[in-house]
Structure formats: C-alpha cells, structure tokens
Design a protein around this motif. Structure first.
Motif, PDB file in Angstrom:
ATOM      1  N   THR A 176     -10.437   5.438 -11.189  1.00 41.70           N
ATOM      2  CA  THR A 176      -9.603   4.224 -11.222  1.00 41.70           C
ATOM      3  C   THR A 176      -9.751   3.571 -12.599  1.00 41.70           C
ATOM      4  O   THR A 176     -10.169   2.424 -12.722  1.00 41.70           O
ATOM      5  N   LEU A 177      -9.408   4.336 -13.606  1.00 41.36           N
ATOM      6  CA  LEU A 177      -9.630   3.907 -14.982  1.00 41.36           C
ATOM      7  C   LEU A 177      -8.498   3.044 -15.531  1.00 41.36           C
ATOM      8  O   LEU A 177      -8.686   2.287 -16.480  1.00 41.36           O
ATOM      9  N   PHE A 178      -7.318   3.185 -14.958  1.00 39.62           N
ATOM     10  CA  PHE A 178      -6.162   2.473 -15.492  1.00 39.62           C
ATOM     11  C   PHE A 178      -6.153   1.017 -15.014  1.00 39.62           C
ATOM     12  O   PHE A 178      -6.686   0.680 -13.960  1.00 39.62           O
ATOM     13  N   SER A 179      -5.539   0.165 -15.797  1.00 46.47           N
ATOM     14  CA  SER A 179      -5.303  -1.217 -15.388  1.00 46.47           C
ATOM     15  C   SER A 179      -3.975  -1.661 -15.980  1.00 46.47           C
ATOM     16  O   SER A 179      -3.517  -1.121 -16.982  1.00 46.47           O
TER      17      SER A 179
ATOM     18  N   PHE B 214      -2.778   6.003  -6.692  1.00 51.23           N
ATOM     19  CA  PHE B 214      -4.217   6.261  -6.655  1.00 51.23           C
ATOM     20  C   PHE B 214      -4.519   7.731  -6.368  1.00 51.23           C
ATOM     21  O   PHE B 214      -5.478   8.291  -6.906  1.00 51.23           O
ATOM     22  N   LYS B 215      -3.698   8.352  -5.513  1.00 54.59           N
ATOM     23  CA  LYS B 215      -3.907   9.776  -5.248  1.00 54.59           C
ATOM     24  C   LYS B 215      -3.700  10.607  -6.509  1.00 54.59           C
ATOM     25  O   LYS B 215      -4.342  11.653  -6.685  1.00 54.59           O
ATOM     26  N   ALA B 216      -2.824  10.139  -7.389  1.00 60.29           N
ATOM     27  CA  ALA B 216      -2.561  10.846  -8.641  1.00 60.29           C
ATOM     28  C   ALA B 216      -3.580  10.492  -9.725  1.00 60.29           C
ATOM     29  O   ALA B 216      -3.480  10.997 -10.852  1.00 60.29           O
ATOM     30  N   GLY B 217      -4.539   9.634  -9.397  1.00 53.00           N
ATOM     31  CA  GLY B 217      -5.535   9.229 -10.379  1.00 53.00           C
ATOM     32  C   GLY B 217      -5.017   8.206 -11.360  1.00 53.00           C
ATOM     33  O   GLY B 217      -5.613   7.999 -12.426  1.00 53.00           O
ATOM     34  N   LEU B 218      -3.908   7.532 -11.020  1.00 52.58           N
ATOM     35  CA  LEU B 218      -3.284   6.578 -11.930  1.00 52.58           C
ATOM     36  C   LEU B 218      -3.501   5.133 -11.484  1.00 52.58           C
ATOM     37  O   LEU B 218      -2.924   4.218 -12.070  1.00 52.58           O
ATOM     38  N   GLY B 219      -4.305   4.945 -10.453  1.00 47.41           N
ATOM     39  CA  GLY B 219      -4.512   3.600  -9.924  1.00 47.41           C
ATOM     40  C   GLY B 219      -5.517   2.815 -10.734  1.00 47.41           C
ATOM     41  O   GLY B 219      -6.363   3.366 -11.441  1.00 47.41           O
ATOM     42  N   GLY B 220      -5.441   1.510 -10.619  1.00 49.98           N
ATOM     43  CA  GLY B 220      -6.385   0.640 -11.297  1.00 49.98           C
ATOM     44  C   GLY B 220      -6.103  -0.807 -10.951  1.00 49.98           C
ATOM     45  O   GLY B 220      -5.164  -1.119 -10.218  1.00 49.98           O
TER      46      GLY B 220
ATOM     47  N   ARG C 156      -9.991  -6.203  -7.689  1.00 49.37           N
ATOM     48  CA  ARG C 156     -10.993  -5.301  -8.269  1.00 49.37           C
ATOM     49  C   ARG C 156     -11.718  -4.522  -7.166  1.00 49.37           C
ATOM     50  O   ARG C 156     -11.951  -3.315  -7.289  1.00 49.37           O
ATOM     51  N   GLU C 157     -12.049  -5.216  -6.068  1.00 49.61           N
ATOM     52  CA  GLU C 157     -12.723  -4.551  -4.949  1.00 49.61           C
ATOM     53  C   GLU C 157     -11.788  -3.570  -4.240  1.00 49.61           C
ATOM     54  O   GLU C 157     -12.224  -2.508  -3.786  1.00 49.61           O
ATOM     55  N   VAL C 158     -10.508  -3.931  -4.136  1.00 48.45           N
ATOM     56  CA  VAL C 158      -9.529  -3.002  -3.569  1.00 48.45           C
ATOM     57  C   VAL C 158      -9.475  -1.731  -4.408  1.00 48.45           C
ATOM     58  O   VAL C 158      -9.468  -0.607  -3.874  1.00 48.45           O
ATOM     59  N   THR C 159      -9.452  -1.892  -5.725  1.00 47.18           N
ATOM     60  CA  THR C 159      -9.387  -0.755  -6.634  1.00 47.18           C
ATOM     61  C   THR C 159     -10.592   0.166  -6.439  1.00 47.18           C
ATOM     62  O   THR C 159     -10.448   1.395  -6.355  1.00 47.18           O
ATOM     63  N   ARG C 160     -11.775  -0.418  -6.348  1.00 52.80           N
ATOM     64  CA  ARG C 160     -12.981   0.388  -6.143  1.00 52.80           C
ATOM     65  C   ARG C 160     -12.950   1.105  -4.798  1.00 52.80           C
ATOM     66  O   ARG C 160     -13.329   2.273  -4.697  1.00 52.80           O
ATOM     67  N   ALA C 161     -12.488   0.396  -3.761  1.00 56.85           N
ATOM     68  CA  ALA C 161     -12.426   1.005  -2.429  1.00 56.85           C
ATOM     69  C   ALA C 161     -11.438   2.167  -2.401  1.00 56.85           C
ATOM     70  O   ALA C 161     -11.707   3.213  -1.790  1.00 56.85           O
ATOM     71  N   MET C 162     -10.299   1.995  -3.047  1.00 58.34           N
ATOM     72  CA  MET C 162      -9.319   3.083  -3.101  1.00 58.34           C
ATOM     73  C   MET C 162      -9.925   4.295  -3.811  1.00 58.34           C
ATOM     74  O   MET C 162      -9.735   5.446  -3.389  1.00 58.34           O
ATOM     75  N   GLY C 163     -10.649   4.058  -4.885  1.00 54.74           N
ATOM     76  CA  GLY C 163     -11.293   5.161  -5.594  1.00 54.74           C
ATOM     77  C   GLY C 163     -12.320   5.863  -4.732  1.00 54.74           C
ATOM     78  O   GLY C 163     -12.401   7.098  -4.729  1.00 54.74           O
TER      79      GLY C 163
ATOM     80  N   TRP D 159       0.812  -1.216   0.000  1.00 58.97           N
ATOM     81  CA  TRP D 159       0.000   0.000   0.000  1.00 58.97           C
ATOM     82  C   TRP D 159       0.845   1.265   0.000  1.00 58.97           C
ATOM     83  O   TRP D 159       0.403   2.300  -0.479  1.00 58.97           O
ATOM     84  N   GLY D 160       2.050   1.187   0.506  1.00 59.15           N
ATOM     85  CA  GLY D 160       2.933   2.343   0.442  1.00 59.15           C
ATOM     86  C   GLY D 160       3.216   2.754  -0.988  1.00 59.15           C
ATOM     87  O   GLY D 160       3.464   3.933  -1.284  1.00 59.15           O
ATOM     88  N   ARG D 161       3.161   1.787  -1.912  1.00 59.55           N
ATOM     89  CA  ARG D 161       3.347   2.084  -3.334  1.00 59.55           C
ATOM     90  C   ARG D 161       2.027   2.434  -4.018  1.00 59.55           C
ATOM     91  O   ARG D 161       2.010   3.189  -4.997  1.00 59.55           O
ATOM     92  N   LEU D 162       0.938   1.867  -3.515  1.00 60.08           N
ATOM     93  CA  LEU D 162      -0.355   2.097  -4.156  1.00 60.08           C
ATOM     94  C   LEU D 162      -0.905   3.491  -3.894  1.00 60.08           C
ATOM     95  O   LEU D 162      -1.478   4.117  -4.796  1.00 60.08           O
ATOM     96  N   PHE D 163      -0.749   3.991  -2.678  1.00 57.18           N
ATOM     97  CA  PHE D 163      -1.363   5.282  -2.326  1.00 57.18           C
ATOM     98  C   PHE D 163      -0.951   6.418  -3.265  1.00 57.18           C
ATOM     99  O   PHE D 163      -1.813   7.155  -3.752  1.00 57.18           O
TER     100      PHE D 163
END
Length: 298
Positions: A247-250, A182-188, A233-240, A175-179
């Motif tokens: 969370t458009l990227f994959s 996702f904050k930059a809108g690049l998560g997926g 997929r659920e993690v991605t939605r929750a982060m969004g 999660w240290g890498r994910l935050f």
C-alpha cells in the motif's frame, strides 16, 4: 418476525438487493417499487421524481423500506447532479410517505434510508444520534430527507431512519472501487490519512435493517456504522493485510480536490460516528472490526 409483505424501494441497489435476498430467503413476500411497467405481482410502479406511487399496490403491506436515491459517489457533483441527489431522496420519500399516509390500513413500520452525512465533518470528535446536523450540502440533504417522512409518521406509522456509513462490499459503494485498486497493488491512503471512515459490513447493514423492522419499540434515527470507526490510514493498512498487497501509493489532497471537485470533501472529511442507539437496543455486530468486515466482503 412472522412472514410479512414488505415493500422495498431501491431494491436493485447494493443494500436493497442484499436485503431483498435475505428477506426472501426467510419466507417474506418482497414487493419492489419500480419505475417501469410492473412485470409481475412482486412489482409496483412509482415515479419518485414526479411524486407518483401506485397506492393500490401498497395495500396490505406490513412494512416499507425506502433505500432509493441517486448515488452520492457515482459522479462529480455538478449543480444538476446535486439537484438529482436531493430530489431523488427528498421527492421520493415525500411521495412514499404521503402514499402510506393515504392508505386505509398503513403499514406498521416505515424504514427510510438516510446517511452518516447528516453529521458532516466531525474531525476526531465521536458523535452519536444525539448530535445535531452538520453544515454543508450532505447534512442539508439528510435533514430534508428525514423530514420528508413526516406524513407517514403523523399517520401513526412507526418511522425509522438508517444513517448508514461506508458499506464494505465488493458489489458497489466506496469499497467496490477500492478493492480492484488494492488487489492490483495500487491502493494507498487518501490525503494525510487521518480522516475517520465510519464503515459497516454489508452483512451487518442488512441485519441491522431487519432488527429495526422487527423491533416494535424502535423509532427515529439509528446510525448504521460499526462500533469502531477507523482512520483512512488504518483502512489502508487493513486492506494491505487482508489482501496481502503493498500500500505504497497515496493520493494527495490537492489532486483529489482537482479530480473530484466538491465531492472531495466527502473523501477528505472525517466522520467518526458511533451506533449508540443500535447497541443500546441489543444489536450485536458480526463484523465490528475493519479486518473482519473486509474479509466478509471477500
């Protein structure tokens, strides 16, 4: 738990530093195992790669927590780094367990780190502590890692293994890498997003370790994962939802395999792990759901 002298290996890591803060705040004396020359009475020297521990510094300790080991996700898995992952855990645990067994008065409890990687790929199948080890590099490491604690257990020290999941925290780990992404809108999602991620909030990780330190009737393996594993997929939605970002990227599976090599199996693999023994012991999670764990990290 009355004030105790607790030795912590890996005290500078994500979990170790949070555990040390928690124990110190409650009046416990925390002694850190360090690789450099000790700079005070709260440090004891060890060299896990060479199997050396200053046993004099362990005298009088009530508990030992071993969280040391090279980060599984810190870099691509070359043959040399895989060897480091293995030796830093197995060699370090062996050295520490043998040192504890040699003491005239061993500690009452040894909490040794492990990982949910013990179970390997589980797909949609939920597993608890009764499940056998999986197949592959990480399960093999975890089996050897836990077996290395045998000298302490055979010397009569209550021995506990913490099979930790993906820790939700800002300061490190997955999660240290994910935050930031996702904050930059690049998560997926990663791959098709169907793989299960068994997570645990850092707060609950520390609380669970302290629970296992305190309870004299508990030993053996415990899954330190939240009771409700979720898919990527659920993690991605929750982060969004929590971060209020798209969370458009994959990242397609072939790209992950090319970028990460063998380690991609950890990202694309599915581990649906339940903390059956922890729940049966009466432990209650502060953040059992993914949204709450993410909010707690923020």
């Amino acid at each position: 738990m009355k004030p105790s002298r607790i030795v912590v290996a890996g005290a500078s890591g994500l979990i170790g530093s949070a555990l040390t803060r928690s124990l110190t705040a409650d009046g416990h004396e925390v002694v850190r195992l360090v690789r450099h020359a000790p700079q005070g009475p709260d440090e004891v020297r060890w060299d896990p790669e060479r199997g050396r521990v200053d046993t004099a510094g362990l005298t009088g300790c009530d508990a030992v927590v071993n969280l040391a080991g090279a980060g599984v996700g810190d870099r691509r898995w070359s043959d040399s780094y895989k060897a480091l992952i293995r030796t830093s855990r197995v060699g370090g645990t062996t050295a520490l367990a043998e040192a504890l067994a040699s003491l005239d008065r061993p500690p009452r409890v040894f909490v040794n780190g492990s990982a949910m990687g013990y179970y390997g790929e589980t797909g949609d199948r939920a597993v608890d502590e009764s499940a056998p080890a999986g197949e592959g590099f990480l399960p093999e490491v975890c089996v050897e890692w836990e077996a290395a604690a045998a000298p302490a257990r055979e010397a009569g020290v209550r021995t506990v293994f913490t099979r930790t999941g993906l820790v939700v925290a800002r300061g490190g780990g997955a999660w240290g890498r994910l935050f930031p992404l996702f904050k930059a809108g690049l998560g997926g999602r990663m791959g098709d997003g169907s793989q299960y991620w068994s997570f645990i909030a850092l707060h609950d990780e520390v609380a669970a370790i302290r629970h296992l330190l305190d309870r004299e009737d508990l030993s053996g393996p415990f899954n330190l994962t939240a009771p409700h594993p979720v898919t990527n997929r659920e993690v991605t939605r929750a982060m969004g939802r929590v971060l209020r970002r798209p969370t458009l990227f994959s990242v397609p599976a072939p790209v992950l395999r090319t970028a990460l090599g063998e380690m991609a199996g950890d990202v694309l693999g599915s581990a649906r792990v339940r903390p059956a023994r922890l729940l049966d012991s009466g432990f209650r999670f502060a953040f059992p759901e993914i949204d709450g764990a993410i909010r707690a990290a923020l």
